[in-house]
Design an enzyme around this catalytic site. Structure first.
Site, mmCIF file in Angstrom:
data_model
loop_
_atom_site.group_PDB
_atom_site.id
_atom_site.type_symbol
_atom_site.label_atom_id
_atom_site.label_comp_id
_atom_site.label_asym_id
_atom_site.label_seq_id
_atom_site.Cartn_x
_atom_site.Cartn_y
_atom_site.Cartn_z
ATOM 1 N N ASP A 1 33.611 42.484 30.313
ATOM 2 C CA ASP A 1 33.077 41.920 31.563
ATOM 3 C C ASP A 1 32.075 42.864 32.211
ATOM 4 O OD1 ASP A 1 34.931 40.028 30.979
ATOM 5 O OD2 ASP A 1 36.307 40.505 32.609
ATOM 6 N N LYS B 1 35.768 42.426 48.428
ATOM 7 C CA LYS B 1 35.318 42.149 47.055
ATOM 8 C C LYS B 1 34.538 40.850 46.936
ATOM 9 C CE LYS B 1 36.828 41.534 42.290
ATOM 10 N NZ LYS B 1 37.910 41.534 41.306
ATOM 11 N N ASP C 1 29.202 36.228 32.836
ATOM 12 C CA ASP C 1 29.051 37.680 32.678
ATOM 13 C C ASP C 1 30.258 38.284 31.964
ATOM 14 O OD1 ASP C 1 30.901 37.277 34.660
ATOM 15 O OD2 ASP C 1 30.126 38.810 36.021
#
Length: 995
Positions: A696, A771, A928
């Site tokens: 990742d 986050k 991603d």
């Protein structure tokens, strides 16, 4: 020495005595002529390493000083056939000769001739084949065997593929027909046995609705057919295009599918329902017509239909004779496939919906006495809903809805598995993409991009040539050709937990929240509190219902596919160029349940590096901060928990359940199972693994901005530079937010109202709080979006319970977080602003922003002010939204920076996919997150870094600016922001860039 004798294939009989003292191994100094080779090949085979040679009689020695030994053929009892008995034939012949005669045995053979196979009295000499003869023979034999095996395998593979393809075609073209047949059989059984069969809830309802709905559709078809063209309804030409029973099944399933997946308070918007039904009918009409035209003549065909078929066949056969196969296919497929348009779909859908409302009923449980008449209620009601744009607003909107009866909704989530799901995974590889609507499924309509009705985007794609976008097509084909299968071990665990009521491992609770009872007192505050609690409970139950239906749909696909050797996911793109599987339920882009239940169909040995990456992968899935440690620390974490890992694999349900503590429990369990197999195997590296290993990106959006801006500080913050452990941008931002709040908390609360909030929040700030906002900041998150994200995190912490205080705290936290982001990622913010400014300039001139990705994909932002288009239907007047001619300047500006970065991360993924395929790797991508076999992770890591550097070594922003200036020469654009001096080659050395 007998070098001359050894060097020559011709020997005099006078030289035979010399053999008593020499070894009988002959060597060839050079290969014989091609003629000799040809002679050698035509001889029958006597053994793997021996060549029989007989000597002429000694009487001939007087006539010649050197007589050549003649080669005699040994009669073969059984001729050799190059089929299944090939090896057996050679072995049988070898057994008749005890082996190669060497040394003294050769002398014995010469001095004591024996009678063999009728050749008595003749001396026979056995010589060992020279190495090149043995090599040629074995190579030829191996080639013949390999070719035979390959042909047989090819035949088996072809038969298998043809069988799977036939099944796939049936799956796509005969699904509705199967349902029709099923309801016919159930009706027949019910009539014969005079009782309703024991059926699941939803099928029981469908069985009751099927015949009445079929009858009214048939009546409507006849009615419209008998009317003159002037008075016929607008939907009349289309309602006749399918048999009534098939139409009835499609309407029932489509309506119930909408109820299961998207109802709000038990209501479905009429527009949504009507258009969905219309689209489904149109798709089935296309397939129905195609099959009808290509099949042989049916007994029920009219003269007109027979004539039409005959003309079509003549046309097609003519093209085939001229070897214009592609044109022939186009002719067949183009017959009668003109798009209907939204208006036609809505009108037909509305009428069929109206007929369903008239005929569909539900029956409450029988609580009356046997003499009373059973109660029946309509399953659906057409009504209107009035909503305000936002609380307190005077602007109201009124729209039609189909309201479902409460009995219909009860227990519906348990029946989701009985619904027909179109676009299931494919049994054979998808068609290769060659254009906008050429590729994907064999028969179901497939489009390379999800344009959501944007005509500008559709036109841009239709005009594209294969040569321009061939790399995009190749990437989608690569993703579509990855073969998957169901991980049965994990599916069994999911099924058991789901059967026990869920509410574990991320599964939703299968029970509803009880609705609070109305208080006995008349106190207004208590009544108001009760109303709020009822509203909250209903909201939770609606969410649970939707999630339960979603789980059931996922599991129904997994159950259907679990016995298949493998299956495939056709992929297409969103308008920005990101790839998605076309099947919506069980796919690797979905939840942990789906990802844990899926694995590669092909298995590969782990190998040493594979075992290393498997352990790191397991640590990443466990998460809880472990994924932010160095690779060595993650390996140590796994080593310290080996007992827990093995217990999870071997005693999953009744053991210590360590795997349930993981952030991704089902994926973690799948990793535990394969790691346990490897560690318990005597040869861990040779254990076959089907598990995809993920790599990742680290806040991938910011990685792309750092590469665009070449800022060294930002590059280091998102792991573009090598480090001893991963840099954590979220922790960095949370530290900065904490510093700002600490500073604010020391201020005077009277002069600075945020001081009190800062004091409360200073203990709440952590990585998790910021986050989501940091992650979405590069994708254009607004202040309102950031506030809602942080509010949800604060609610989860449960420290602030007062609603007003919670809202104020979320507002303050969002402002501070966005400010901290701007300070740390200054270069990224400059690029975002530049992209937004360019978009505003273009949109202000009433043009949508459009660009070409580095792989040649045209992208058009679809944000235009929509226009209402009113359609009068038999049910109500529907307001359809159409793409207008005026662009939405605000949306074009705010959406361009995130959309442009999405197009770049999609480009990087597609470049990596194609390169991995060329390197012989299995590859899957989730934006991603890149997946491959454990043994191939090192290769994929090298490729993805090389492709990232290759992508950003091109002047992307300069090319974008040039394209804008070329397209809009009258507009003035600001210059590209200055770049830093970061060396992109550093990415090649960064082990935590993707990890």
């Amino acid at each position: 020495m007998a070098s001359a004798a050894a060097a020559s294939p011709s020997l005099s009989l006078h030289q035979t005595s010399h053999f008593q003292h020499q070894t009988a191994l002959f060597t060839w100094l050079k290969p014989p002529s091609s003629y000799a080779l040809f002679r050698r090949k035509t001889l029958p085979f006597f053994g793997r390493h021996s060549l029989p040679i007989s000597a002429s009689s000694s009487s001939s020695s007087s006539s010649s000083s050197s007589t050549s030994l003649s080669v005699h053929e040994k009669p073969i009892s059984n001729s050799v056939h190059f089929h299944g008995n090939l090896i057996e034939s050679f072995e049988n012949q070898d057994s008749s000769y005890a082996g190669t005669i060497k040394g003294a045995s050769l002398v014995e053979e010469l001095e004591n001739p024996v009678e063999r196979n009728g050749l008595s009295g003749r001396r026979r000499l056995f010589m060992q084949d020279p190495p090149w003869i043995s090599a040629l023979f074995l190579k030829g034999l191996s080639k013949m065997v390999d070719q035979t095996v390959k042909i047989e395998h090819k035949d088996i593979d072809k038969r298998k593929f043809d069988s799977l393809r036939r099944r796939q075609v049936k799956e796509e073209t005969e699904a509705w027909e199967k349902m029709v047949d099923e309801y016919r059989d159930l009706e027949k059984e019910m009539c014969e046995k005079n009782l309703a069969p024991n059926l699941p809830y939803v099928k029981h309802m469908f069985l009751g609705w099927f015949q009445p709905l079929k009858d009214v559709i048939e009546r409507e078809q006849k009615l419209q057919k008998n009317k003159s063209k002037k008075v016929r309804a607008a939907y009349a030409p289309h309602i006749e295009l399918l048999p009534a029973d098939k139409m009835a099944v499609i309407v029932m399933h489509k309506m119930m599918g909408l109820v299961m997946s998207g109802h709000e308070d038990g209501c479905i918007q009429v527009v949504q329902a009507a258009v969905s039904i219309g689209i489904a009918i149109e798709q089935e009409v296309r397939i129905h017509n195609f099959l009808k035209k290509t099949r042989k003549n049916n007994a029920g065909d009219s003269q007109e239909e027979l004539k039409e078929k005959q003309l079509l066949r003549k046309r097609v056969n003519s093209l085939i004779r001229r070897k214009r196969i592609i044109d022939a296919l186009k002719v067949v497929k183009s017959e009668g496939t003109k798009p209907w348009g939204r208006a036609t779909q809505a009108k037909l859908g509305s009428r069929l919906l109206e007929l369903l409302i008239e005929t569909a009923y539900v029956q409450p449980p029988l609580t009356q006495s046997g003499d009373s008449i059973p109660e029946f209620r309509p399953a659906f009601r057409h009504t209107f809903k009035t909503v305000t744009k936002y609380p307190g607003s005077k602007l109201v909107r009124r729209y039609g809805v189909i309201e479902c009866d409460s009995l219909l909704l009860a227990g519906l989530d348990k029946s989701a598995k009985h619904m027909l799901i179109p676009y299931v995974p494919m049994l054979v590889p998808p068609k290769r993409w060659k254009g906008y609507d050429k590729g994907g499924y064999l028969f179901l309509p497939s489009y390379i991009m999800r344009t959501h009705g944007s005509k500008k985007q559709q036109d841009a794609l239709r005009d594209i040539s294969y040569k321009t976008a061939h790399r995009v097509f190749e990437a989608l084909d690569t993703l579509g050709n990855t073969k998957w299968r169901v991980n049965r071990k994990i599916l069994d665990v999911v099924e058991r937990l789901w059967a026990d009521g869920g509410n574990i491992a991320g599964l939703v609770n299968r029970e509803d929240v009880p609705i609070p009872e109305k208080p006995s007192s008349e106190d207004p505050d208590e009544i108001q509190a009760w109303k709020w609690s009822v509203r909250k409970a209903n909201k939770i139950n609606r969410e649970r219902h939707s999630l339960r239906c979603d789980v059931e749909l996922k599991l129904s696909v997994a159950r259907k596919m679990k016995d298949e050797e493998g299956f495939y996911y056709p992929h297409n793109l969103d308008f920005r160029g990101r790839a998605y599987p076309m099947h919506p339920h069980l796919n690797h882009l979905s939840s942990d349940l789906c990802r844990g239940t899926l694995e590669f169909a092909e298995g590969r040995p782990l190998g040493k590096s594979g075992l290393h990456w498997l352990k790191i992968h397991l640590a990443n899935l466990y998460a809880g901060g472990v994924e932010k440690l160095s690779h060595d620390a993650r390996l140590a974490f796994v080593e310290n928990h080996l007992d827990d890992i093995m217990d999870s694999a071997e005693n999953t349900i009744h053991g210590k359940r360590w795997w349930l503590k993981a952030e991704d429990p089902f994926q973690c369990l799948a990793a535990c199972v394969i790691l346990t197999q490897a560690l318990k195997s005597p040869s861990p590296y040779s254990v076959i693994s089907h598990l995809p290993i993920h790599q990742d990106g680290s806040c991938n959006g910011l990685q792309h901005y750092a590469a665009l801006g070449r800022d060294s500080f930002e590059a280091a913050a998102v792991n573009l530079v090598a480090g001893d452990k991963p840099a954590d941008v979220y922790s960095e931002i949370s530290r900065r937010v904490h510093e700002i709040m600490k500073k604010d908390s020391s201020k005077d609360p009277e002069s600075n109202p945020t001081a009190a909030l800062a004091k409360i929040l200073i203990t709440q700030v952590d990585r998790k709080l910021v986050k989501q906002t940091v992650m979405t900041s590069v994708y254009g998150v607004t202040y309102v979006g950031a506030r809602e994200q942080i509010k949800r995190r604060l609610e989860e912490k449960g420290v602030i319970t007062d609603e007003r205080m919670l809202f104020a705290a979320a507002c303050y936290s969002a402002k501070v977080t966005l400010a901290a982001l701007g300070e740390i990622f200054e270069a990224a913010r400059a690029i975002m602003s530049w992209l937004g400014d360019c978009a505003k300039i273009i949109a202000s001139d009433n043009h949508p922003v459009r660009w070409i990705t580095p792989l040649g994909l045209p992208v058009v932002q679809p944000y235009c002010r929509s226009e209402r288009h009113l359609i009068r239907t038999s049910l109500q007047v529907l307001a359809l939204q159409r793409e207008g001619n005026t662009v939405d300047v605000r949306k074009q500006r705010t959406a361009f920076p995130p959309n442009f970065v999405h197009s770049l991360d999609g480009t990087h993924m597609m470049m990596t996919a194609v390169a991995c395929r060329e390197a012989g790797l299995n590859f899957a991508g989730v934006h991603d997150s890149y997946w491959t076999h454990a043994c191939d992770v090192d290769t994929m890591n090298r490729i993805l870094r090389e492709k990232f550097v290759e992508l950003y070594n091109t002047p992307i922003l300069e090319d974008l600016l040039q394209s804008f200036q070329d397209a809009y020469p009258n507009l003035v654009f600001p210059p590209v922001p200055k770049r830093g001096d970061f060396d992109l080659k550093e990415v090649l050395k960064s082990q935590y860039f993707f990890n």
